[in-house]
Scaffold this active site. Structure first.
Site, PDB file in Angstrom:
ATOM      1  N   ASN A   1      27.729  21.049 -93.563  1.00  0.00           N
ATOM      2  CA  ASN A   1      27.444  20.175 -92.424  1.00  0.00           C
ATOM      3  C   ASN A   1      27.084  18.753 -92.837  1.00  0.00           C
ATOM      4  OD1 ASN A   1      28.098  22.246 -90.786  1.00  0.00           O
ATOM      5  ND2 ASN A   1      25.993  22.823 -90.269  1.00  0.00           N
TER       6      ASN A   1
ATOM      7  N   ARG B   1      35.454  22.751 -85.102  1.00  0.00           N
ATOM      8  CA  ARG B   1      34.631  22.379 -83.947  1.00  0.00           C
ATOM      9  C   ARG B   1      34.007  21.002 -84.082  1.00  0.00           C
ATOM     10  NH1 ARG B   1      37.116  25.714 -80.888  1.00  0.00           N
ATOM     11  NH2 ARG B   1      36.990  27.839 -81.639  1.00  0.00           N
TER      12      ARG B   1
ATOM     13  N   PRO C   1      29.530  21.111 -75.207  1.00  0.00           N
ATOM     14  CA  PRO C   1      29.810  19.867 -74.486  1.00  0.00           C
ATOM     15  C   PRO C   1      29.761  18.655 -75.408  1.00  0.00           C
ATOM     16  CG  PRO C   1      27.632  20.712 -73.917  1.00  0.00           C
ATOM     17  CD  PRO C   1      28.275  21.736 -74.805  1.00  0.00           C
ATOM     18  N   ILE C   2      30.459  17.579 -75.034  1.00  0.00           N
ATOM     19  CA  ILE C   2      30.437  16.350 -75.844  1.00  0.00           C
ATOM     20  C   ILE C   2      30.010  15.158 -74.986  1.00  0.00           C
ATOM     21  CG2 ILE C   2      32.105  17.105 -77.578  1.00  0.00           C
ATOM     22  CD1 ILE C   2      34.232  15.498 -75.996  1.00  0.00           C
ATOM     23  N   ASP C   3      29.355  15.459 -73.844  1.00  0.00           N
ATOM     24  CA  ASP C   3      28.954  14.386 -72.929  1.00  0.00           C
ATOM     25  C   ASP C   3      28.067  13.333 -73.608  1.00  0.00           C
ATOM     26  OD1 ASP C   3      27.251  16.696 -73.051  1.00  0.00           O
ATOM     27  OD2 ASP C   3      26.017  15.820 -71.478  1.00  0.00           O
ATOM     28  N   LEU C   4      27.181  13.763 -74.509  1.00  0.00           N
ATOM     29  CA  LEU C   4      26.272  12.796 -75.154  1.00  0.00           C
ATOM     30  C   LEU C   4      27.046  11.869 -76.085  1.00  0.00           C
ATOM     31  CD1 LEU C   4      23.341  15.229 -76.033  1.00  0.00           C
ATOM     32  CD2 LEU C   4      23.647  13.825 -73.993  1.00  0.00           C
TER      33      LEU C   4
ATOM     34  N   ASP D   1      20.997  27.961 -87.165  1.00  0.00           N
ATOM     35  CA  ASP D   1      21.975  28.549 -88.087  1.00  0.00           C
ATOM     36  C   ASP D   1      21.372  29.650 -88.959  1.00  0.00           C
ATOM     37  OD1 ASP D   1      23.752  26.738 -87.071  1.00  0.00           O
ATOM     38  OD2 ASP D   1      23.732  25.401 -88.790  1.00  0.00           O
TER      39      ASP D   1
ATOM     40  N   ILE E   1      18.806  26.819 -79.012  1.00  0.00           N
ATOM     41  CA  ILE E   1      19.786  25.734 -79.200  1.00  0.00           C
ATOM     42  C   ILE E   1      21.134  26.098 -78.582  1.00  0.00           C
ATOM     43  CG2 ILE E   1      20.918  24.199 -80.874  1.00  0.00           C
ATOM     44  CD1 ILE E   1      17.861  23.907 -80.900  1.00  0.00           C
TER      45      ILE E   1
ATOM     46  N   ARG F   1      34.881  29.313 -93.403  1.00  0.00           N
ATOM     47  CA  ARG F   1      34.587  27.969 -92.874  1.00  0.00           C
ATOM     48  C   ARG F   1      33.310  27.420 -93.495  1.00  0.00           C
ATOM     49  NH1 ARG F   1      33.052  28.283 -87.477  1.00  0.00           N
ATOM     50  NH2 ARG F   1      32.451  26.163 -87.984  1.00  0.00           N
TER      51      ARG F   1
HETATM   52  C1  EPZ Z   1      25.584  20.980 -85.638  1.00  0.00           C
HETATM   53  O1  EPZ Z   1      26.404  21.237 -84.506  1.00  0.00           O
HETATM   54  C2  EPZ Z   1      26.028  21.937 -86.722  1.00  0.00           C
HETATM   55  N1  EPZ Z   1      27.434  21.713 -87.016  1.00  0.00           N
HETATM   56  C3  EPZ Z   1      25.814  23.380 -86.274  1.00  0.00           C
HETATM   57  O2  EPZ Z   1      26.133  24.235 -87.365  1.00  0.00           O
HETATM   58  C4  EPZ Z   1      24.336  23.569 -85.928  1.00  0.00           C
HETATM   59  O3  EPZ Z   1      24.151  24.871 -85.402  1.00  0.00           O
HETATM   60  C5  EPZ Z   1      23.904  22.534 -84.876  1.00  0.00           C
HETATM   61  O4  EPZ Z   1      24.206  21.189 -85.360  1.00  0.00           O
HETATM   62  C6  EPZ Z   1      22.419  22.590 -84.551  1.00  0.00           C
HETATM   63  O5  EPZ Z   1      21.673  22.434 -85.726  1.00  0.00           O
HETATM   64  C7  EPZ Z   1      27.785  20.741 -87.852  1.00  0.00           C
HETATM   65  O6  EPZ Z   1      26.962  19.987 -88.363  1.00  0.00           O
HETATM   66  C8  EPZ Z   1      29.225  20.611 -88.188  1.00  0.00           C
HETATM   67  P1  EPZ Z   1      24.206  19.707 -81.588  1.00  0.00           P
HETATM   68  P2  EPZ Z   1      26.433  20.209 -83.283  1.00  0.00           P
HETATM   69  O7  EPZ Z   1      25.029  18.611 -81.019  1.00  0.00           O
HETATM   70  O8  EPZ Z   1      26.320  18.833 -83.813  1.00  0.00           O
HETATM   71  C9  EPZ Z   1      23.961  20.422 -76.851  1.00  0.00           C
HETATM   72  C10 EPZ Z   1      27.099  26.105 -88.430  1.00  0.00           C
HETATM   73  O9  EPZ Z   1      27.003  27.346 -88.310  1.00  0.00           O
HETATM   74  N2  EPZ Z   1      24.844  19.249 -76.665  1.00  0.00           N
HETATM   75  O10 EPZ Z   1      22.952  19.349 -82.296  1.00  0.00           O
HETATM   76  O11 EPZ Z   1      27.592  20.559 -82.444  1.00  0.00           O
HETATM   77  C11 EPZ Z   1      24.700  21.617 -77.483  1.00  0.00           C
HETATM   78  O12 EPZ Z   1      25.438  22.337 -76.530  1.00  0.00           O
HETATM   79  C12 EPZ Z   1      27.172  25.211 -87.212  1.00  0.00           C
HETATM   80  O13 EPZ Z   1      27.183  25.540 -89.530  1.00  0.00           O
HETATM   81  C13 EPZ Z   1      25.107  18.791 -75.400  1.00  0.00           C
HETATM   82  O14 EPZ Z   1      24.644  19.329 -74.400  1.00  0.00           O
HETATM   83  O15 EPZ Z   1      25.107  20.614 -82.542  1.00  0.00           O
HETATM   84  C14 EPZ Z   1      23.573  22.393 -78.101  1.00  0.00           C
HETATM   85  O16 EPZ Z   1      22.985  23.194 -77.119  1.00  0.00           O
HETATM   86  C15 EPZ Z   1      27.262  25.962 -85.937  1.00  0.00           C
HETATM   87  N3  EPZ Z   1      25.944  17.698 -75.261  1.00  0.00           N
HETATM   88  C16 EPZ Z   1      22.572  21.305 -78.519  1.00  0.00           C
HETATM   89  O17 EPZ Z   1      22.955  20.131 -77.788  1.00  0.00           O
HETATM   90  C17 EPZ Z   1      26.496  17.062 -76.330  1.00  0.00           C
HETATM   91  O18 EPZ Z   1      27.229  16.076 -76.136  1.00  0.00           O
HETATM   92  C18 EPZ Z   1      22.572  20.976 -79.990  1.00  0.00           C
HETATM   93  O19 EPZ Z   1      23.902  20.737 -80.438  1.00  0.00           O
HETATM   94  C19 EPZ Z   1      26.198  17.542 -77.627  1.00  0.00           C
HETATM   95  C20 EPZ Z   1      25.363  18.644 -77.777  1.00  0.00           C
END
Ligand code: EPZ
Length: 417
Positions: free
Chosen positions: A23, A92, A122-125, A306, A328, A398
């Site tokens: 990551n 992803r 989601p990717i809204d943020l 994780d 999360i 992965r």
């Molecule tokens: C990163 O994912 C990691 N992936 C994930 O690791 C990890 O589980 C996660 O961070 C949390 O620590 C990588 O770094 C490649 P987030 P990411 O945005 O960035 C919500 C693994 O197994 N959200 O911090 O996608 C989301 O749905 C993987 O190695 C929104 O609502 O995680 C979640 O509930 C799996 N809107 C929360 O935020 C958005 O636009 C945290 O997600 C973005 C996120």
């Protein structure tokens, strides 16, 4: 379909050199686009996600090579702005290319990364932050088309959730933007710090990474660099959980122990003796583990989501009950069915899993639902009597480099087909 055939019930003993962080390496690879020159990235784990990331960079016009955990990326001619659907959906975290491509070329056309096995992603943020920086985004036609005219402009962004990916995307976009960007409620994960350190070594001006407020002063140009990716804290937790669950004794070398602080106390709760140095962790497990207690996942420095499946698998063979609360991702217990098939006693109610530890697990055929859930099933198989077959359509590779070889070196009996 890959199958891991595990003859269980062997305690793990020995030493292990830890892989580089998945990551951290993914956003760092994306960041090489911004430099417009050659970067050498060491300690890149050889994983399918890393290879897909390199394929994305090649498709955008970079010259890339990847051998012996060193990626060399020359982005001098990377004027591509589009990532095709297949590459986009294969990984992803491909959405972090949004900020990188926009910063580099003022335009980006990507398809949606889609939902995933952990529930909706989601990717809204990401989109609202990039919009605030002046990009126009049209996401009404099944893909995301962004343009930033003559470039992005720094601004203040308050994240409602401390999203790792959104923080990375903003850092990438802001590094070459005009003026100052301030991210409030930024994610504080060590991978954010590694991305900022890489970019700073390329000439960026980023301060506060790892804290709640990150400040990025945009610069006109970045240059290439030579950099080593930090060790993988979740892979470290995986091997430690495997050793604990089997009643073993292992030392994980080349780790940044401080990155594991949020999880270390739970090994002690389970009765393991820990010897923690700056860059190595030794764990010595009792014959039968105690329950870990209550684990609630949170953003860093809280307990990492994780690591939840890993500790849950380990708890399934402890002497007592442990409780997990997942805060999360809302679909992160799908792997539990596989552990129950091995004889574990786990019940899930919404975000809470109750694990009643059992004496023994029994080998069975189980299916991997996601990366860390796959690691949890391997841990289950290592503790089980008889043979466990873990069937995987590509999740484990992965995130884990040579997992069966590493575990076999520690005394496991795993054959990968
Ligand atoms: C990163 O994912 C990691 N992936 C994930 O690791 C990890 O589980 C996660 O961070 C949390 O620590 C990588 O770094 C490649 P987030 P990411 O945005 O960035 C919500 C693994 O197994 N959200 O911090 O996608 C989301 O749905 C993987 O190695 C929104 O609502 O995680 C979640 O509930 C799996 N809107 C929360 O935020 C958005 O636009 C945290 O997600 C973005 C996120």
């Amino acid at each position: 379909m890959t199958e891991y055939h595990i003859k269980g019930n062997n305690a793990l003993f020995g030493e292990l050199k830890l892989q580089g962080s998945k990551n951290a390496s993914l956003p760092i690879l994306a960041a090489t686009l911004l430099t417009g020159s050659r970067s050498v990235i060491h300690n890149c784990p050889d994983l399918s996600d890393v290879r897909q990331s390199i394929n994305i960079l090649s498709s955008l016009g970079c010259e890339c090579s990847f051998e012996n955990n060193t990626a060399i990326i020359d982005s001098s001619n990377a004027d591509g702005v589009m990532i095709d659907d297949e590459l986009m959906t294969s990984m992803r975290s491909s959405i972090i290319y949004l900020g990188a491509i926009l910063a580099r070329n003022n335009r980006a056309v990507l398809s949606y990364p889609g939902g995933c096995e952990l529930g909706p992603r989601p990717i809204d943020l990401h989109l609202s932050a990039i919009r605030r920086m002046g990009a126009e985004i049209d996401d009404t036609r099944g893909h995301i088309e962004c343009s930033a005219g003559n470039g992005l402009t720094g601004c203040e962004i308050v994240l409602p959730i401390a999203s790792v990916g959104a923080t990375e995307n903003i850092i990438l976009a802001a590094s070459l933007a005009k003026g100052r960007t301030i991210i409030r409620n930024a994610a504080k994960e060590p991978e954010i710090v590694d991305l900022a350190s890489f970019l700073n070594s390329c000439g960026a001006e980023i301060s506060g990474a790892g804290e709640v407020t990150v400040i990025i002063d945009g610069v006109k140009n970045l240059h290439g660099t030579e950099y080593s990716v930090q060790p993988d804290r979740i892979a470290a937790a995986t091997y430690l959980c495997a050793a604990a669950a089997t009643g073993g004794n292992i030392r994980v070398n080349d780790v940044v122990s401080s990155h594991l602080l949020p999880v270390l106390e739970y090994y002690s709760n389970a009765g393991c003796k820990m010897n923690i140095c700056e860059s190595s962790i030794e764990l010595s497990a009792p014959k039968r583990l105690m329950p870990v207690g209550v684990i609630k996942t949170r953003e860093y420095p809280g307990f990492p989501t994780d690591a939840q499946p890993l500790f849950l698998a380990m708890s399934s063979v402890s002497k007592g009950t442990s409780i997990f609360e997942e805060n999360i991702f809302n679909s992160r217990y799908r792997y539990v069915d596989g552990l129950n098939k091995l004889g574990a006693n786990i019940s899930v109610h919404d975000s809470v899993a109750v694990v009643k530890g059992t004496d023994t697990l029994y080998g069975a055929k189980v299916e991997v639902t996601d990366l860390r859930g796959g690691a949890a099933l391997i841990i289950g198989g290592l503790c089980a009597q008889g043979e466990t077959v873990v069937c995987d359509s590509g999740h484990i590779s992965r995130g884990y480099e040579k997992i069966s070889e590493n575990l076999n070196d520690l005394g496991a009996e795993i054959t990968r087909y």
